[in-house]
Scaffold this motif. Structure first.
Motif, PDB file in Angstrom:
ATOM      1  N   ALA A 268       0.830  -1.214   0.000  1.00 29.04           N
ATOM      2  CA  ALA A 268       0.000   0.000   0.000  1.00 29.04           C
ATOM      3  C   ALA A 268       0.857   1.253   0.000  1.00 29.04           C
ATOM      4  N   ALA A 269       1.940   1.244   0.775  1.00 28.83           N
ATOM      5  CA  ALA A 269       2.816   2.409   0.844  1.00 28.83           C
ATOM      6  C   ALA A 269       3.484   2.681  -0.496  1.00 28.83           C
ATOM      7  N   ARG A 270       3.713   1.636  -1.279  1.00 32.94           N
ATOM      8  CA  ARG A 270       4.351   1.812  -2.588  1.00 32.94           C
ATOM      9  C   ARG A 270       3.366   2.195  -3.683  1.00 32.94           C
ATOM     10  N   LEU A 271       2.087   1.935  -3.482  1.00 39.19           N
ATOM     11  CA  LEU A 271       1.118   2.153  -4.552  1.00 39.19           C
ATOM     12  C   LEU A 271       0.967   3.626  -4.904  1.00 39.19           C
ATOM     13  N   THR A 272       0.962   4.493  -3.906  1.00 33.85           N
ATOM     14  CA  THR A 272       0.733   5.924  -4.146  1.00 33.85           C
ATOM     15  C   THR A 272       1.878   6.796  -3.685  1.00 33.85           C
ATOM     16  N   GLY A 273       2.760   6.269  -2.847  1.00 34.31           N
ATOM     17  CA  GLY A 273       3.820   7.086  -2.300  1.00 34.31           C
ATOM     18  C   GLY A 273       3.342   7.977  -1.171  1.00 34.31           C
ATOM     19  N   GLU A 274       2.051   7.853  -0.813  1.00 33.11           N
ATOM     20  CA  GLU A 274       1.479   8.709   0.221  1.00 33.11           C
ATOM     21  C   GLU A 274       0.859   7.904   1.345  1.00 33.11           C
ATOM     22  N   VAL A 275       0.457   6.664   1.046  1.00 34.29           N
ATOM     23  CA  VAL A 275      -0.266   5.863   2.014  1.00 34.29           C
ATOM     24  C   VAL A 275       0.714   5.271   3.014  1.00 34.29           C
TER      25      VAL A 275
END
Length: 277
Positions: A268-275
């Motif tokens: 999840a942290a890699r998917l948007t760079g914001e999560v």
């Protein structure tokens, strides 16, 4: 066909031939893991209007863009002649790893909304890739519209409508969890930054990629059938004045095998760079 590197991972049907009561609309199916496992279902017997991955809304000022029956206050699910359809208009951009599409949401000859849809594919790691789905819905008419759901029409907990992913039914229900909750009852209706659905064969990690998307509750089904959606109108109608645009973005990690909470949080942290977890 969409590719992650040299691997075909999803087919996009932009002009489907569907019955009117299925609210014809573009969809992605089959969607596959990098290992080739199919993670979408098309027209399942339990809900023939579920179409892989699509953008579907059950109530736009009374028009059904979801398919099936309409929930009417005081009457329950009711067969109505109120189905709309999404009509492909053109491709501002189209490539092996994604596209931008213009779509008319209309009922009969009347257009209610114009959508600009952007879909992109990228690798996350050796066993996971990401489907990045952005929708921009604009009221191009001269009358105010509003987005509703069965919940806003009187059916508690049925706030579905928006981005929706229908996975296939397995031998047993999938696990569903967020960073802080586990199980269908706990995560259904939660506005968590990310949500995962996991089986022995695959895991899907859904992450909201804008502030507005992260505020939208997740609609989740696991026991009856597997399904995950980001809800535009969970318990109150969403107004859309003339000229206004509603933008939402969901990025989904598609992984082989079962991920635990820690692994899903890293994806999840890699998917948007914001999560964050």
């Amino acid at each position: 066909m969409l590719y992650c590197g040299d691997r075909p991972v999803a087919r996009y049907e932009h002009r489907p031939r569907l019955a009117r009561r299925e609210s014809p609309r573009p969809y992605l199916h089959p969607v596959r893991t990098l290992g080739g496992t199919v993670v979408t279902e098309l027209r399942p017997a339990d809900h023939v209007h579920h179409l892989g991955v699509s953008m579907a809304v059950p109530d736009v000022s009374g028009t059904n863009f979801w398919g099936g029956r309409t929930f009417v206050r005081g009457r329950g699910p009711t067969e109505l002649d109120n189905h709309g359809h999404q009509r492909h208009l053109g491709w501002p951009r189209r490539g092996r790893d994604g596209f931008t599409e213009e779509i008319a949401w209309q009922r009969g000859g009347r257009r209610l909304l114009t959508e600009r849809r952007t879909v992109a594919v990228r690798a996350v790691d050796g066993t996971c890739w990401a489907l990045d789905f952005t929708t921009e819905l604009t009221n191009t008419g001269d009358e105010e519209l509003s987005v509703g759901s069965p919940a806003t029409n009187g059916r508690p907990g049925a706030g579905y409508g928006g981005f929706f992913w229908r996975p296939p039914i397995g031998a047993r229900p999938p696990e569903v969890f967020t960073a802080g909750a586990e199980g269908e009852e706990a995560v259904h209706g939660s506005p968590a930054p990310w949500l995962a659905m996991a089986t022995d064969a695959w895991t899907l990690v859904f992450a909201g990629a804008t502030d507005a998307t992260r505020r939208d509750p997740w609609f989740v089904r696991a026991a009856e059938y597997p399904g995950v959606g980001s809800a535009l109108a969970w318990d109150r109608r969403l107004p859309l004045p003339p000229g206004e645009t509603v933008t939402r973005r969901v990025v989904t990690g598609v992984a082989d095998g079962r991920l635990d909470r820690a692994a899903a949080a890293r994806i999840a942290a890699r998917l948007t760079g914001e999560v964050t977890a």
